[in-house]
Enzyme design. Structure first.
Site, short mmCIF file in Angstrom:
data_model
loop_
_atom_site.label_atom_id
_atom_site.label_comp_id
_atom_site.label_asym_id
_atom_site.label_seq_id
_atom_site.Cartn_x
_atom_site.Cartn_y
_atom_site.Cartn_z
N TRP A 120 25.93 50.17 -31.74
CA TRP A 120 26.55 51.29 -31.00
C TRP A 120 25.52 52.04 -30.18
O TRP A 120 25.81 52.52 -29.07
CB TRP A 120 27.30 52.22 -31.95
CG TRP A 120 28.42 51.49 -32.61
CD1 TRP A 120 28.51 51.17 -33.93
CD2 TRP A 120 29.58 50.92 -31.98
NE1 TRP A 120 29.64 50.44 -34.17
CE2 TRP A 120 30.32 50.27 -32.99
CE3 TRP A 120 30.05 50.89 -30.67
CZ2 TRP A 120 31.52 49.60 -32.73
CZ3 TRP A 120 31.23 50.22 -30.41
CH2 TRP A 120 31.95 49.59 -31.42
N ASP B 253 25.19 60.68 -31.51
CA ASP B 253 26.48 60.07 -31.82
C ASP B 253 26.60 60.13 -33.35
O ASP B 253 25.86 59.45 -34.07
CB ASP B 253 26.48 58.61 -31.33
CG ASP B 253 27.73 57.84 -31.78
OD1 ASP B 253 28.58 58.44 -32.47
OD2 ASP B 253 27.83 56.65 -31.43
N LYS C 265 36.89 57.91 -38.65
CA LYS C 265 36.16 57.64 -39.91
C LYS C 265 36.29 58.85 -40.83
O LYS C 265 37.11 58.85 -41.72
CB LYS C 265 34.71 57.29 -39.60
CG LYS C 265 34.65 56.02 -38.74
CD LYS C 265 33.41 55.96 -37.91
CE LYS C 265 33.49 54.97 -36.78
NZ LYS C 265 33.71 53.59 -37.14
N1 PMP Z 1 29.73 55.03 -32.31
C1 PMP Z 1 29.70 54.62 -33.60
C2 PMP Z 1 28.57 55.02 -34.47
C3 PMP Z 1 30.76 53.83 -34.08
O1 PMP Z 1 30.73 53.42 -35.35
C4 PMP Z 1 31.82 53.48 -33.22
C5 PMP Z 1 33.00 52.66 -33.68
N2 PMP Z 1 32.95 52.08 -34.88
C6 PMP Z 1 31.78 53.92 -31.90
C7 PMP Z 1 30.73 54.70 -31.49
C8 PMP Z 1 32.85 53.53 -30.92
O2 PMP Z 1 34.00 54.28 -31.16
P1 PMP Z 1 35.38 53.95 -30.40
O3 PMP Z 1 35.84 52.64 -30.92
O4 PMP Z 1 36.24 55.10 -30.76
O5 PMP Z 1 35.06 53.89 -28.96
#
Ligand code: PMP
Length: 365
Positions: free
Chosen positions: A107, A175, A199
């Site tokens: 990510w 993030d 989450k």
């Molecule tokens: N950042 C992190 C740390 C994640 O774990 C995730 C999704 N698992 C995301 C961003 C992306 O989130 P989304 O699918 O809502 O775009």
């Protein structure tokens, strides 16, 4: 007519993740009718007083839980985590400017790729070579000319987590999608932090953004209002038709977190992670993805077994026992148990018990 009650599974999925029974019951009741309004929460007008109350209470709870004052703004945004991968550089990275990114997993890497569309990106540290089985070294000296530093507090796919976050001179952006509100934390270090809600904070598609007010004048690029933090702050997150239900579920989660208390949540999270890591470390069958204890995530525990055949057999056994969602992400393989806030210590004990039983049957074969 009697309806058959579903048997709730223990849900170790990484997201959409398990929600507390209490929150599900409250959300279900509100779908039928919201607070004697004669309307479902799904039908509430987004500019009406009821939704405004939801927004105000949720903003106040976020600030309370993060111990933040009026120098921060709280936003509810559409588009989950990835929308913030776009909005952060759109708002704060000028075409000729540079931002620093710490690459500690999938990510983090995706966030930095998104930023390359808007300006220059410096990778300040990376642990990609070791398939992210540890955190990279936090960069000691960085140019003060950077617009910001972006990092991921918890790496959902690889199971690492920053337990110590140094203060930086450059604005720090985090993030926090997979560990927000999971432990005591100094949120004042951040100029902006964000989290996808699916989450620890509700349902997919919703994004929480908390931004320090002094960052807003730094936005120089001309942006359509939907993508501008300044415009979203001005319109109190109701620039277009808000995700009324999604924000409401986040409010229910915030109330649940507040009632339990971050201290108690952290204590349980540490206990759960300790139970599972101990079981993996003491086993001859299961292998941890992250060896360094100080880098291990309390939220996502990643591990493998001796062979894909054995892994498949354990996943099947889990499913038979109403334990779901422990298949690992394809980039690590094996298993990932996500131990978000509403997973109980008892649920982890059940998983550990099954691991012991499984290992015993394998040994006896
Ligand atoms: N950042 C992190 C740390 C994640 O774990 C995730 C999704 N698992 C995301 C961003 C992306 O989130 P989304 O699918 O809502 O775009």
């Amino acid at each position: 007519m009697m309806t058959k009650r579903m048997q709730r599974k223990i849900n170790f999925n990484a997201g959409p993740a398990a929600l507390p029974d209490e929150v599900l019951a409250q959300a279900a009741a509100a779908v039928k009718e919201y607070k004697n309004t004669g309307l479902s929460v799904l039908e509430l007008p987004h500019r009406g007083t009821h939704f405004l109350e939801i927004i105000e209470e949720s903003k106040a709870l976020v600030k309370k839980l993060c111990a933040l004052g009026n120098d921060y703004e709280v936003l509810w945004m559409h588009g989950g985590g990835r929308m913030q991968f776009c909005m952060v550089p759109m708002n704060f990275l000028g075409e000729h400017d540079s931002a620093g990114y710490i690459d500690s997993g999938h990510w983090a890497e995706e966030a930095l790729e998104y930023a390359t569309h808007y300006g220059n990106v410096q990778i300040l540290a990376t642990s990609k070579k070791s398939n992210y089985n540890s955190l990279p070294e936090w960069p000691v000296s960085v140019s003060e000319g950077l617009s910001y530093i972006h990092f991921t507090t918890n790496n959902t796919i690889f199971g690492t987590q920053w337990h110590k976050v140094p203060k930086t001179k450059v604005p720090l952006i985090a993030d926090m999608s997979s560990d927000i509100f999971s432990r005591k934390h100094d949120y004042k270090k951040y100029s902006l932090f964000y989290a996808a809600a699916q989450k620890n904070l509700g349902v997919a598609g919703v994004g929480l953004v908390v931004v320090r007010k002094d960052m807003l004048p730094c936005i120089t690029r001309s942006l359509p209002p939907m993508l501008s933090y300044k415009a979203q702050v001005k319109e109190n997150s109701i620039l277009n038709t808000a995700n009324v239900f999604g924000v409401y579920v986040s409010l229910l989660m915030l109330r649940w977190i507040d009632k339990k208390g971050i201290g108690a949540i952290e204590k349980d999270n540490k206990r759960k992670a300790q139970l599972l890591y101990n079981a993996i470390d003491n086993s001859k069958l299961f292998i941890p993805h992250v060896k360094k204890e100080s880098h291990r995530s309390l939220m996502n525990v990643c591990f493998t077994a001796k062979s894909p055949k054995v892994e498949k057999a354990f996943i099947e056994l889990c499913e038979k026992n109403y334990i779901t969602g422990i298949k690992g992400h394809r980039s690590v393989g094996g298993f990932r148990a996500s131990l978000y806030n509403c997973i109980t210590v008892g649920a982890v004990e059940q998983l550990v018990q099954l691991m012991h039983e499984f290992e015993a049957t394998i040994k006896n074969k």
